[in-house]
Design a protein around this motif. Structure first.
Motif, PDB file in Angstrom:
ATOM      1  N   ASP A 566       0.847  -1.187   0.000  1.00  0.00           N
ATOM      2  CA  ASP A 566       0.000   0.000   0.000  1.00  0.00           C
ATOM      3  C   ASP A 566       0.884   1.239   0.000  1.00  0.00           C
ATOM      4  O   ASP A 566       1.333   1.706   1.042  1.00  0.00           O
ATOM      5  N   MET A 567       1.135   1.777  -1.194  1.00  0.00           N
ATOM      6  CA  MET A 567       2.022   2.937  -1.352  1.00  0.00           C
ATOM      7  C   MET A 567       1.292   4.045  -2.099  1.00  0.00           C
ATOM      8  O   MET A 567       0.432   3.797  -2.945  1.00  0.00           O
ATOM      9  N   LEU A 568       1.668   5.265  -1.781  1.00  0.00           N
ATOM     10  CA  LEU A 568       1.178   6.425  -2.511  1.00  0.00           C
ATOM     11  C   LEU A 568       2.347   7.388  -2.688  1.00  0.00           C
ATOM     12  O   LEU A 568       3.085   7.661  -1.734  1.00  0.00           O
ATOM     13  N   TYR A 610       3.652   4.984   2.998  1.00  0.00           N
ATOM     14  CA  TYR A 610       3.689   3.528   2.960  1.00  0.00           C
ATOM     15  C   TYR A 610       2.935   3.002   4.165  1.00  0.00           C
ATOM     16  O   TYR A 610       3.348   3.204   5.306  1.00  0.00           O
ATOM     17  N   SER A 611       1.793   2.366   3.908  1.00  0.00           N
ATOM     18  CA  SER A 611       0.977   1.784   4.967  1.00  0.00           C
ATOM     19  C   SER A 611       1.233   0.284   5.022  1.00  0.00           C
ATOM     20  O   SER A 611       1.227  -0.397   3.988  1.00  0.00           O
ATOM     21  N   PHE A 612       1.438  -0.230   6.208  1.00  0.00           N
ATOM     22  CA  PHE A 612       1.758  -1.645   6.356  1.00  0.00           C
ATOM     23  C   PHE A 612       1.303  -2.120   7.732  1.00  0.00           C
ATOM     24  O   PHE A 612       0.862  -1.330   8.574  1.00  0.00           O
ATOM     25  N   LYS A 613       1.403  -3.423   7.947  1.00  0.00           N
ATOM     26  CA  LYS A 613       1.050  -4.006   9.231  1.00  0.00           C
ATOM     27  C   LYS A 613       2.291  -4.598   9.877  1.00  0.00           C
ATOM     28  O   LYS A 613       3.092  -5.257   9.229  1.00  0.00           O
ATOM     29  N   PHE A 619       0.422   0.471  10.681  1.00  0.00           N
ATOM     30  CA  PHE A 619       1.479   1.462  10.769  1.00  0.00           C
ATOM     31  C   PHE A 619       1.555   2.225   9.457  1.00  0.00           C
ATOM     32  O   PHE A 619       1.100   1.750   8.405  1.00  0.00           O
ATOM     33  N   LYS A 620       2.153   3.418   9.535  1.00  0.00           N
ATOM     34  CA  LYS A 620       2.331   4.227   8.331  1.00  0.00           C
ATOM     35  C   LYS A 620       3.649   4.993   8.423  1.00  0.00           C
ATOM     36  O   LYS A 620       3.966   5.592   9.467  1.00  0.00           O
ATOM     37  N   LEU A 621       4.412   4.966   7.335  1.00  0.00           N
ATOM     38  CA  LEU A 621       5.646   5.733   7.230  1.00  0.00           C
ATOM     39  C   LEU A 621       5.452   6.809   6.167  1.00  0.00           C
ATOM     40  O   LEU A 621       5.159   6.503   5.012  1.00  0.00           O
ATOM     41  N   VAL A 622       5.592   8.060   6.582  1.00  0.00           N
ATOM     42  CA  VAL A 622       5.420   9.206   5.678  1.00  0.00           C
ATOM     43  C   VAL A 622       6.771   9.878   5.503  1.00  0.00           C
ATOM     44  O   VAL A 622       7.435  10.229   6.486  1.00  0.00           O
TER      45      VAL A 622
END
Length: 825
Positions: A566-568, A610-613, A619-622
């Motif tokens: 899940d990336m943007l 980047y949203s991940f588990k 969790f999310k890394l911006v």
């Protein structure tokens, strides 16, 4: 006084209303020919409604649970849609009923996608209310975000990615908010405008924001106050003050209102400073947000605020130890005199919403802001600077044994300011189709400012009057007699009557579509800003009036690839202008320069989310990298929170950096985050070469961590930790900033809150006294837990013999304990 009584009556009147905890869904139902369908039956469990002759409906549903709504009408296909909304949330849902298509699949409205595209950080109001700090509220959490610098716990002002305090936009329900002009110290500042007890949603953008957000260079803080859905009272009390908020809705749901009262006394914090004083810092305000729904199509809102800050300061003495272990130095000061400041602000705004059709919304906003500010002081400081006895065991340990410099300083001010600002704005948005939206606005602003500045400073060292460092009059005392005229070290006398008229407009287009199997989002817009400055007193060049116009194109593009992860990815940028406000027009002598240009910044931001588990939790890394190239820069000096501009546009600057933020459930059921920021910003004044700007905050680490005891989940802990590398410490008055690039010490602060939840709204209680509360908690707070000696600026002490100027650090608050009680009824 009458207004205070009116607010109190309104507050008590809320007790006559009541309703359940609900969210609101409204919309219009059309057929295939885009004609409204009257009489559609809408059912949500045992509740329901029907559409009117225009196809409009409004429905209340329970919150925080999956609710399936069924739409039925004779001759049309049945529609089902599932919703899970928060308390007070209000959304639009506009289905199309047809005899030829299958029923619409289950629908869940999710605003996170749009926030990702816009590059907006959303902060939960619950987190804002529970996380602790010396100045609790929205700004208390902003300082843990990357790119945001708050190095003064007594202030609510913040700088973003190298900008200063005047470069940030703040909106409440789409209404622009102003702050007082004359405040020079965080001790005087008091309350933030934003009352967290009234907040429903908080969005923050650190750069690359859309055209609709206005003309500033750095950031946007977009606050939404909530429309209540039931009666409720929230109260909070601590050793620093208290707050009380009440909300209600009428039985027919047409009228809703919320009011908040706050009182704060910073004596606990200020009396812990190194300067012994008699101080009375009292701050209070009353705020209200009211809504009346005349019909499904027309809503009228009112936002009002009254704020009073009173600050009385009588310093007695001060001792500051600095230097090194080998060569310790101390500054001892005895004071006479006092300071009395007062800031009274009144703000009111009406906002009318007209939902012409399901696709067209029209708004009209009118607001007025009035501030009267007084800054009066006469303070005589007699100082002694010398070497400190560092012999352990000596009875005179810590005392000044040899004076390197003695002198005195007399400061005087009689500053008055009266400002009246009117705004009227039309806004609209039109949905061209389900994926495309057009937004626009036209706004007129009139600013009427009356300002008198009388401020001087006299410095004496060893019996010699110290003059400002003007090279036309060399002063070699005491070795040669000085025969020039005696003048004050600083002397500012000015009276300004300034009127500024502004005409602003923007238009922007947004589209969401598919590119292959990838989701893509576009946004493009342009702003235009025309302003005219009229001053009753011409400047040195004889200029008393000036008219200028700037255009600001901006764009955003985001793509969400069809990947397993899940990336943007996002890119945003444009040309940003900041037309000068009154403070930016006034130079160091107090004279208004009407022809000051708008500062210009070409801004580009590259972002990734980047949203991940992890551990089966979200969790999310911006990540964001940015670059700003600035021209027509208006140089300034920064002392505490006071900004003094040169009003010359004689500099250019740049800023670049990298921001990282990792947030998620590090502890199950709680949200925490870790942030890192790297920034470099420099300016070139008169082509003399680049030097660090006053906000050059190189490294930034922030942590917001929430936890609880596993066996006692009602015992909770909140940790708010910030580490910033030092910024340039400023320079003495009239000095060349190129000669003073020494940095302040690093800023390190940890605020800890421990609370025990006595009553939780998710639980039921048999005890009668607990049944009266929806929430109740008792906590202890420790501010600056590790007792770090942080500094905000330097005091410059001059010695006539050695010609040296000593930078004496001004320390911020040490470790302070507080007790807090919070309740909700």
């Amino acid at each position: 006084m009458k207004l205070h009584i009116t607010l109190l009556i309104a507050f008590l009147g809320f007790s006559f209303f009541g309703n359940s905890q609900t969210a609101t869904i409204r919309g219009v139902i059309l057929d295939d020919a885009n004609k409204p369908i009257a009489g559609v039956n809408i059912k949500a469990g045992s509740d329901g409604t029907t559409t009117n002759e225009n196809g409009f409906f409004i429905l209340k549903i329970p919150v925080n649970t999956d609710i399936t709504i069924v739409f039925t009408h004779l001759g049309h296909k049945r529609i089902e849609a599932k919703f899970n909304l928060k308390n007070g949330q209000e959304i639009e849902f506009n289905p199309v009923m047809s005899v030829e298509i299958e029923q619409i699949a289950t629908v869940v409205i999710n605003t996170n996608t749009r926030q990702k595209v816009d590059g907006v950080v959303t902060i939960s109001p619950e987190v804002i209310r529970t996380v602790k700090g010396a100045n609790p509220g929205v700004e208390n959490l902003l300082k843990t975000l990357p790119g945001v610098n708050i190095s003064n716990e007594l202030s609510t002002q913040y700088s973003v990615r190298g900008g200063n305090f005047d470069e940030n936009l703040v909106y409440v329900n789409e209404i622009e908010i102003y702050r007082p002009f004359l405040i020079r110290s965080g001790q005087q500042e008091g309350l933030s405008f934003v009352n967290t007890d009234l907040v429903q949603n908080v969005d923050f953008s650190a750069g690359g924001f859309q055209a609709k957000y206005g003309d500033k260079l750095s950031s946007v803080l977009d606050i939404t106050y909530r429309n209540p859905t039931r009666f409720g009272i929230r109260a909070d009390a601590s050793l620093l003050g208290g707050s009380l908020a009440a909300e209600a809705v009428s039985k027919d749901s047409k009228f809703s209102g919320i009011i908040g009262l706050r009182y704060r006394d910073n004596s606990l914090l200020i009396n812990s400073l190194e300067t012994e004083t008699n101080v009375k810092p009292v701050f209070a305000d009353a705020q209200t947000y009211l809504t009346y729904k005349f019909s499904d199509k027309f809503h009228l809102n009112f936002l009002g605020n009254i704020s009073l800050n009173k600050y009385t300061f009588q310093p007695k003495n001060r001792q500051t130890n600095f230097g090194t272990l080998d060569e310790p130095v101390a500054l001892l000061v005895n004071y006479d005199g006092q300071e009395k400041d007062q800031y009274l602000t009144n703000f009111g705004a009406f906002k009318a919403n007209y939902f012409a059709t399901e696709d067209l919304t029209l708004k009209l906003i009118a607001s007025a802001y009035h501030t009267t500010e007084e800054e009066y002081f006469d303070i005589l400081a007699r100082y002694r600077l010398g070497e400190v006895n560092s012999n352990i065991g000596d009875e005179n340990l810590g005392e000044v044994e040899f004076a390197e410099g003695i002198g005195s300083q007399l400061t005087h001010a009689r500053n008055d300011l009266d400002a009246l600002i009117f705004n009227i704005e039309h806004k609209g948005d039109y949905k061209i189709d389900d994926e495309t939206t057009l937004e626009w606005s036209v706004k007129y602003t009139h600013e009427d400012i009356r300002d008198r500045q009388v401020e001087w400073e006299i410095i004496d060292s060893a019996g010699f009057s110290v003059r400002p460092p003007i090279f036309d009059f060399p002063n070699n005392q005491p070795y040669e007699p000085f025969e020039g005229p005696l003048v004050a070290f600083q002397n500012v006398r000015a009276t300004n009557y300034v009127k500024i008229d502004r005409l602003q407009a923007y238009a922007q287009w947004s589209k969401r579509t598919m590119l292959g199997n990838n989701e893509v989002f576009y946004n493009a817009g342009v702003r235009v800003h025309n302003w005219t400055v009229n001053s009753d007193v011409p400047n040195q060049n004889g200029v008393s009036s000036s008219t200028q116009t700037v255009f600001s194109p901006r764009a955003q593009f985001a793509i969400k690839p069809d990947w397993e992860k899940d990336m943007l990815f996002r890119v945003a940028g444009g040309v940003y202008y900041q037309p000068p406000f009154y403070r930016e027009l006034r130079d160091s002598s107090g004279t208004v320069q009407p022809d000051v240009k708008a500062q210009k910044s070409i801004h580009i931001v590259l972002g990734n989310e980047y949203s991940f588990k992890l551990w089966d939790r979200p969790f999310k890394l911006v990540s964001e990298a940015y670059y700003k190239s600035m021209t027509d820069v208006n140089p300034y000096t920064l002392e505490n929170v006071r900004i003094r501009y040169r009003a010359t546009n004689n500099a250019k600057a740049y800023a670049y950096g990298l921001d990282l933020r990792l947030n998620g459930e590090f502890v199950p059921g709680t949200e925490s985050w870790f942030s890192f920021g790297y920034l470099k910003t420099e300016e070139n004044i008169d082509d003399r070469g680049y030097i660090a700007r006053p906000t050059d905050q190189r490294l930034k680490f922030g942590i917001l961590f929430q936890d609880y005891v596993p066996n006692i989940p009602d015992l909770k802990m909140y940790l708010n930790l910030v580490y910033n590398t030092g910024v340039p410490g400023g320079s003495p008055s009239y000095a060349d900033p190129y000669d003073y690039q020494t940095r302040l010490r690093d800023y390190k602060r940890a605020d800890l809150g421990i609370s025990y939840v006595l009553v939780d709204h998710n639980k039921t209680y048999t005890s009668k006294w607990k049944q009266k509360f929806k929430e109740l908690s008792l906590g202890v707070e420790i501010f600056n837990m590790f007792n770090a000696q942080n500094t905000i600026t330097n005091t410059w002490v001059r010695d006539v013999y050695s010609k040296r100027q000593y930078a004496i650090p001004n320390f911020l608050t040490p470790r302070v304990f507080n007790v807090r009680l919070s309740a909700k009824f």
